[in-house]
Design an enzyme around this catalytic site. Structure first.
Site, PDB file in Angstrom:
ATOM      1  N   ILE A 137       0.868  -1.180  -0.010  1.00 51.84           N
ATOM      2  CA  ILE A 137       0.105  -0.013  -0.044  1.00 51.84           C
ATOM      3  C   ILE A 137       0.964   1.132  -0.119  1.00 51.84           C
ATOM      4  O   ILE A 137       2.182   1.171   0.370  1.00 51.84           O
ATOM      5  CB  ILE A 137      -0.820   0.046   1.210  1.00 51.84           C
ATOM      6  CG1 ILE A 137      -0.139   0.020   2.387  1.00 51.84           C
ATOM      7  CG2 ILE A 137      -1.987  -1.086   1.164  1.00 51.84           C
ATOM      8  CD1 ILE A 137      -1.323  -0.033   3.795  1.00 51.84           C
ATOM      9  N   ASP A 138       0.564   2.532  -0.396  1.00 53.23           N
ATOM     10  CA  ASP A 138       1.139   3.546  -0.550  1.00 53.23           C
ATOM     11  C   ASP A 138       1.739   4.104   0.600  1.00 53.23           C
ATOM     12  O   ASP A 138       1.175   3.825   1.834  1.00 53.23           O
ATOM     13  CB  ASP A 138       0.297   4.757  -1.271  1.00 53.23           C
ATOM     14  CG  ASP A 138      -0.308   4.290  -2.618  1.00 53.23           C
ATOM     15  OD1 ASP A 138       0.532   3.458  -3.351  1.00 53.23           O
ATOM     16  OD2 ASP A 138      -1.203   4.679  -3.170  1.00 53.23           O
ATOM     17  N   LYS A 139       2.858   4.868   0.556  1.00 50.35           N
ATOM     18  CA  LYS A 139       3.582   5.275   1.779  1.00 50.35           C
ATOM     19  C   LYS A 139       2.440   6.047   2.832  1.00 50.35           C
ATOM     20  O   LYS A 139       2.571   5.740   4.122  1.00 50.35           O
ATOM     21  CB  LYS A 139       4.600   6.422   1.346  1.00 50.35           C
ATOM     22  CG  LYS A 139       5.251   7.347   2.644  1.00 50.35           C
ATOM     23  CD  LYS A 139       6.261   8.188   1.911  1.00 50.35           C
ATOM     24  CE  LYS A 139       7.001   9.014   3.036  1.00 50.35           C
ATOM     25  NZ  LYS A 139       7.756   9.947   2.750  1.00 50.35           N
ATOM     26  N   THR A 141      -0.783   5.780   2.931  1.00 47.94           N
ATOM     27  CA  THR A 141      -1.905   4.886   3.226  1.00 47.94           C
ATOM     28  C   THR A 141      -1.602   4.169   4.333  1.00 47.94           C
ATOM     29  O   THR A 141      -0.550   3.507   4.374  1.00 47.94           O
ATOM     30  CB  THR A 141      -2.324   4.053   1.673  1.00 47.94           C
ATOM     31  OG1 THR A 141      -2.497   5.083   0.773  1.00 47.94           O
ATOM     32  CG2 THR A 141      -3.534   3.158   2.401  1.00 47.94           C
ATOM     33  N   ARG A 238      -7.451   5.960  -5.555  1.00 49.95           N
ATOM     34  CA  ARG A 238      -7.263   7.490  -5.657  1.00 49.95           C
ATOM     35  C   ARG A 238      -7.434   7.948  -6.992  1.00 49.95           C
ATOM     36  O   ARG A 238      -8.041   8.962  -6.969  1.00 49.95           O
ATOM     37  CB  ARG A 238      -5.646   7.492  -5.220  1.00 49.95           C
ATOM     38  CG  ARG A 238      -5.352   7.446  -3.822  1.00 49.95           C
ATOM     39  CD  ARG A 238      -3.706   7.342  -3.643  1.00 49.95           C
ATOM     40  NE  ARG A 238      -3.095   8.498  -3.835  1.00 49.95           N
ATOM     41  CZ  ARG A 238      -1.803   8.784  -3.775  1.00 49.95           C
ATOM     42  NH1 ARG A 238      -1.017   7.774  -3.638  1.00 49.95           N
ATOM     43  NH2 ARG A 238      -1.293   9.910  -4.070  1.00 49.95           N
TER      44      ARG A 238
END
Length: 303
Positions: A137-139, A141, A238
């Site tokens: 998962i993104d930094k 998130t 997103r």
């Protein structure tokens, strides 16, 4: 050099797919493609492509490279472990933590932390920079990630991801008031032609991407939604929510540059993760509370 003869029941399968299923070889399909591009795999004595269809009786010669020493060092970084057994652990990732090392982020990542916690007990399928990592998962998130301790569990989870049988529910606070109670965004995603660091909807060359959303609470100018992933593309929620006019609050890449709240990136939390246990065969599901920043923001919006 490893020699493999293709059996009758495998005939007609793509070469990279075939190699990714070989338990004795223990490599992923993507790593197989990499070896093919490097001309380390010969099909009947000649060079080949990943898309080549193998036939019964074909002979594959595989020149496996020597293992690369892992330069990523274990770091004593606190982990919020939701569950752990001999096959995997479920980690609740905090905001601001990168999942695996990459250019500019060789320290302080989730991988550095799990290497310290697990030692040599991590799967090797995704290479030396991403031991144990099946998905990410993104930094900015927050939320749940599964980390695999052995290659058997890694292959099982990777296959479940591939056939979209893993449950992944995210909570997001988005801009604007979503009028409908539920909806689906079905729009293929690919790398943006204008900015290589961004993803964009690409009807021609994009990969299938489906996000289902449900309104949980409305706050006038903002909406709390649950997003369920059918696929798991980079930045999927997103981009999809922005595409329908409701970008994730705090997302300075796909949303407004200015935000009325002091936030560190998007308000997006991987809340629920469920899958079939690789050893027991039983369905398991894990839930996590909203992080503190998320709770405080909800309190402000409710007032």
């Amino acid at each position: 050099m490893i020699e493999i003869k293709v059996s009758e029941e495998i005939s007609g399968v793509r070469l990279d797919q075939f190699l990714g299923t070989l338990e004795d070889l223990e490599i992923s399909r993507s790593y197989a493609s990499k070896l093919i591009k490097e001309d380390r795999i010969k099909l009947n004595g000649g060079s080949c492509k990943a898309s080549a269809k193998v036939q019964a009786g074909d002979i594959l010669l595989i020149d496996m490279p020597e293992p690369v020493s892992l330069d990523v060092v274990a770091e004593d970084i606190p982990l919020d472990i939701v569950y752990e057994d001999s096959d995997f652990l479920i980690v609740n990732k905090p905001k601001g933590m990168v999942v695996h090392p990459a250019a500019g982020h060789y320290q302080g990542t989730l991988v550095n932390a799990i290497m310290n916690h697990c030692g040599d007990e991590l799967s090797t399928i995704n290479g030396v920079m991403r031991p144990g990592i099946v998905h990410r998962i993104d930094k900015n998130t927050t939320g749940l990630l599964v980390v695999c301790k052995n290659d058997k569990s890694h292959r099982s989870l990777a296959e479940q991801l591939k056939v979209h049988s893993i449950t992944r529910r995210y909570a997001a606070i988005v801009c604007g008031n979503i009028k409908e109670d539920t909806g689906t965004v079905d729009a293929p995603l690919g790398r943006s032609k204008n900015d290589r660091k961004k993803q964009a909807i690409d009807e021609v060359n994009g990969r299938d991407a489906v996000t289902h959303y449900k309104v949980l609470e409305r706050f006038g100018d903002y909406t709390l939604v649950e997003c369920v992933l059918e696929t798991g593309r980079t930045h999927q929620i997103r981009v999809h929510m922005a595409s329908i006019g409701h970008p994730v609050l705090g997302d300075d890449v796909y949303g407004p540059k200015k935000c009325p709240f002091k936030l560190e990136g998007q308000c997006l939390h991987a809340k629920v993760l469920g899958f079939t246990h690789p050893t027991t065969g039983k369905y398991v599901e894990f839930d996590s509370e909203y992080p503190e920043y998320f709770k405080k923001l909800l309190e402000k919006l409710r007032k």
